[in-house]
Design an enzyme around this catalytic site. Structure first.
Site, PDB file in Angstrom:
ATOM      1  N   GLU A  62     -10.410   7.484   4.054  1.00 39.62           N
ATOM      2  CA  GLU A  62      -9.479   6.891   5.166  1.00 39.62           C
ATOM      3  C   GLU A  62      -9.225   7.668   6.545  1.00 39.62           C
ATOM      4  O   GLU A  62     -10.132   8.098   7.061  1.00 39.62           O
ATOM      5  CB  GLU A  62      -7.926   7.158   4.590  1.00 39.62           C
ATOM      6  CG  GLU A  62      -7.869   6.527   3.042  1.00 39.62           C
ATOM      7  CD  GLU A  62      -6.576   6.282   2.327  1.00 39.62           C
ATOM      8  OE1 GLU A  62      -5.481   6.507   3.088  1.00 39.62           O
ATOM      9  OE2 GLU A  62      -6.497   5.717   1.287  1.00 39.62           O
ATOM     10  N   ASP A 111       0.928  -1.202  -0.031  1.00 41.83           N
ATOM     11  CA  ASP A 111       0.211   0.057   0.129  1.00 41.83           C
ATOM     12  C   ASP A 111       1.002   1.319  -0.075  1.00 41.83           C
ATOM     13  O   ASP A 111       2.121   1.140  -0.024  1.00 41.83           O
ATOM     14  CB  ASP A 111      -0.999  -0.057   1.091  1.00 41.83           C
ATOM     15  CG  ASP A 111      -2.075   0.707   0.992  1.00 41.83           C
ATOM     16  OD1 ASP A 111      -2.163   1.812  -0.025  1.00 41.83           O
ATOM     17  OD2 ASP A 111      -3.321   0.733   1.642  1.00 41.83           O
TER      18      ASP A 111
END
Ligand code: BGC
Ligand code: BGC
Length: 747
Positions: free
Chosen positions: A518, A315
């Site tokens: 997020e 990621d």
């Protein structure tokens, strides 16, 4: 800044011939087997690998964000900057590029995207010694969501509410078509993390709190995404990302071995089994080990036990995180060694992180911290992906077709998905559906006329559509207006809305939350804002019918609004959401969505899921005590399960007779659960083992057959340390659906 002063901008209108790489391309002889489209992929990969230098291989394992090559080559975005393309694609030899959230070309049209990706591709191919094409990744998580004018599908949580693998597959196919038309060939979707805690900012990116529902919808999505063979899907974020500490993104997770194996892993496994070409790693740590450092997770389990053959990508900057956030090592080279040795094949890299990674990994090979073999293995996987996607033979897209393919495409599918996701939770006195013959209908609330709110995060920009940007779509108010014309009155001021409702036939109040993504979208108090609760209460005090529509990525604690008599959960329904909501409210469609998650009464009762294990607790709400339970959802007709029979052993066959006992056609969602009256190991009181969605005309009944592998009931054995293997424990099971049940004895 050196890069900036040296930068020369190059236009995007690079003229390209849409064709494969000619065999006579400079630097590669006619004998180059890897350039021969008729050779097998393994033969092409091994031929190419033999010709590559270490630097070229490490380059393949490198995925810089496109912002590294735009404008100031930091974060400015903008037109491509040639000096930075040279640095990234020639000096560092990067084999892949991504657009992170909102990393678009300047005009952000489909054609602009295709020109940008073609230009990057052409630069890479023309300037690399071996003419290796790049593979370009993008987050197309609810349609091709970064692109202006692309149709935005419901976010994943809404897809969860459809309980419809076919619609999930169709969305995958449509998304892949749009993605490919604009250049990229790699989609960072779907999310196979399961919903656990409404405080977490990424809750809406999950399908469901149930492992099987999440896994099956993701598997179908992958099949759709990869159907053409020209786009790859990504299972993310492996594994155990979605229950971080206190609901804060990317913090530590503590998932005991039994819970991790039996509850978290199955959804990722379903996606791997569906053939996902790639997988992305969880940014967080699990049980004290950052996932990017876990050899157990990324190699022993994923490759050894599950047989995954594809590419593992990190990621966002999470190789470096092993140094800078987790302090497992004091250097970037140390971090690269840990990640690559654990099983990361490619690193996703923001500005400021690319050179260090490449240099660090090269140093690791020279100092034998990373073996040549491991580099060859990762490179082979990446090259295999590129051959599979046909990139050596057809590296470019036809930019002149991009707008026509993408703009407003597949709106009908978006309406269908959003309509199926609408979840009707309260309808006292059957006030819904509303008559299209009503007089004045007040439409109010902060999300009544807001495309940004109904699209959510990961739309145009990372955090959602920014102020001042217009992305087309049908708002809920517009959808209603399309049905009842000028009888719909949009009233934005709350007290005016209450006044006007006094003289109206009904009010539709659309409440919820603003877009976000997020950690910035974490919410320690995920409840309806106080002023929105007041608005609902004040509207109700008029005594007129008040329909509450919630546009949100998570079930919000409703406070005063829990008294609503009509309550529709719309999730984040996407650009065509307004049509879907209006269709439901005015009876053009029968609601069929069911909660894929549990709806808490209060925010303090999180994490919450229907699979809560039994305990000796006695305090209020200490057992599973939702406002609306997993699977809840009303319709305008009535359904019944009339018979249930079970047979088989390895594969359990379930036959269910279902009926529409009311007066309207509709789709009945039938969840089938397993229960275990006695078990030495605690098991959830109910576990979803199968489900189906059956269209039924008013008065119609039919018998449907479902099946599931007995292994779906496996649990991890052993004492508190969960040291045993996973197995299906012999004994009596009950298979239940809609109040009917049948025994299943496992020997
Ligand atoms: C997210 C991923 C995403 C990536 C690229 C990360 O921050 O966790 O889901 O694919 O960024 O945008
Ligand atoms: C990127 C996103 C990424 C995020 C990670 C943003 O700048 O645009 O794609 O997920 O950073 O924190």
């Amino acid at each position: 800044m050196r890069l900036r002063t040296r930068a020369t901008r190059i236009g995007l209108a690079v003229t390209l011939t849409v064709s494969g790489l000619a065999l006579s391309a400079t630097g590669a002889s006619a004998q180059s087997r890897y350039l021969d489209p008729n050779a097998s992929t393994p033969a092409r990969v091994s031929d190419l690998l033999k010709r590559m230098t270490l630097e070229e291989k490490v380059g393949q394992m490198t995925q810089p964000a496109v912002v590294n090559m735009q404008g100031d080559c930091q974060w400015s975005g903008g037109a491509l900057t040639e000096s930075c393309m040279k640095h990234v694609l020639v000096d560092l030899k990067a084999g892949s590029v991504l657009s992170g959230g909102g990393e678009t070309p300047p005009a952000n049209t489909p054609k602009d995207w295709a020109d940008m990706v073609n230009a990057v591709q052409k630069y890479a191919i023309d300037h690399s010694r071996l003419h290796i094409p790049i593979v370009y990744g993008v987050d197309a998580v609810h349609g091709h969501n970064n692109v202006l004018g692309a149709t935005k599908f419901p976010q994943q949580i809404g897809v969860g509410a459809t309980w419809d693998p076919q619609v999930s597959e169709a969305m995958g196919e449509s998304t892949a078509k749009a993605v490919k038309a604009t250049g990229p060939q790699w989609d960072f979707a779907p999310v196979e993390d399961i919903s656990r805690d409404t405080r977490w900012g990424r809750y809406y990116e999950t399908y469901s709190e149930d492992p099987y529902l999440a896994g099956s919808l993701g598997a179908s999505n992958i099949q759709g995404l990869q159907k053409s063979g020209q786009v790859s899907a990504t299972v993310k974020h492996f594994g155990g990302y979605s229950q971080p500490f206190a609901g804060h993104d990317r913090t530590e997770a503590h998932l005991d071995p039994r819970y991790f194996q039996d509850t978290f892993l199955p959804a990722y496994k379903a996606a791997v089994d569906a053939g996902s070409d790639t997988l992305m790693v969880n940014s967080g740590s699990v049980n004290g080990i950052p996932a990017h450092a876990s050899h157990y997770l990324l190699t022993d389990l994923l490759r050894g036990q599950w047989g995954f053959k594809g590419v593992v990508v990190s990621d966002w900057d999470d190789v470096k995180s092993l140094q800078t956030a987790y302090h497992l090592t004091d250097s970037y080279a140390g971090a690269a060694a840990i990640a690559v040795n654990a099983g990361v094949d490619m690193a996703m890299l923001p500005p400021g992180s690319v050179d260090g990674y490449v240099q660090g990994l090269l140093d690791d090979v020279k100092s034998h911290k990373v073996s040549q073999r491991r580099i060859d293995e990762a490179t082979s996987r990446i090259l295999t992906l590129k051959f599979k996607l046909g990139l050596f033979d057809h590296p470019y897209v036809d930019a002149s077709k991009a707008d026509a393919t993408v703009l407003g495409a597949d709106k009908d599918l978006a309406v269908k998905a959003a309509t199926e996701s609408q979840t009707l939770l309260k309808n006292d006195g059957n006030v819904l559906p509303l008559s299209t013959g009503l007089g004045k209908v007040v439409v109010t609330g902060p999300s009544a006329d807001s495309i940004p709110n109904q699209d959510g995060g990961w739309t145009i920009q990372w955090q959602g559509i920014p102020a001042g940007v217009n992305d087309p779509g049908v708002t809920i108010y517009q959808g209603i207006k399309n049905v009842i014309g000028d009888h719909a009155k949009l009233v934005t001021n709350p007290s005016d809305a209450v006044d006007q409702t006094k003289g109206a036939d009904a009010a539709i109040v659309v409440v919820g939350e603003k877009p976000g993504a997020e950690g910035l979208n974490d919410n320690e108090q995920p409840e309806l804002a106080a002023d929105q609760q007041d608005l609902v209460a004040n509207l109700q005090a008029t005594g007129k019918p008040v329909i509450v529509v919630v546009v949100a990525g998570r079930p919000l604690a409703l406070g005063k609004a829990a008294d609503a008599k009509q309550l529709l959960m719309s999730w984040l329904p996407g650009s065509e959401g307004g049509t879907a909501v209006a269709n439901i409210l005015f009876g053009k469609a029968n609601p069929s969505g069911r909660l894929p998650v549990s709806w808490p009464k209060n925010t303090g009762d999180e994490p919450m899921f229907y699979q809560q294990l039994p305990g000796t607790n006695g305090g209020a709400s200490s057992n599973y005590d939702p406002l609306f339970g997993f699977g809840a959802g009303l319709s305008y007709t009535t359904y019944a399960v009339q018979d249930l029979a079970v047979s088989g052993s390895h594969t359990v066959k379930v036959s269910v007779k279902v009926a529409n006992t009311g007066s309207k056609d509709g789709d009945m969602v039938v969840p089938v659960f397993a229960q275990q009256p006695v078990s030495q190991i605690l098991v959830p009181p109910n576990r979803l083992v199968a489900y189906t969605r059956v269209p039924l005309k008013a008065g119609q009944s039919t018998t449907v057959s479902l099946s599931f592998p007995l292994s779906r009931l496996a649990v991890t054995q052993g004492d508190i340390n969960g040291s045993g293997t996973q197995a299906v424990i012999p004994g009596l099971y009950k298979i239940v659906a809609g109040g009917k049940s049948a025994d299943l004895t496992v020997h």
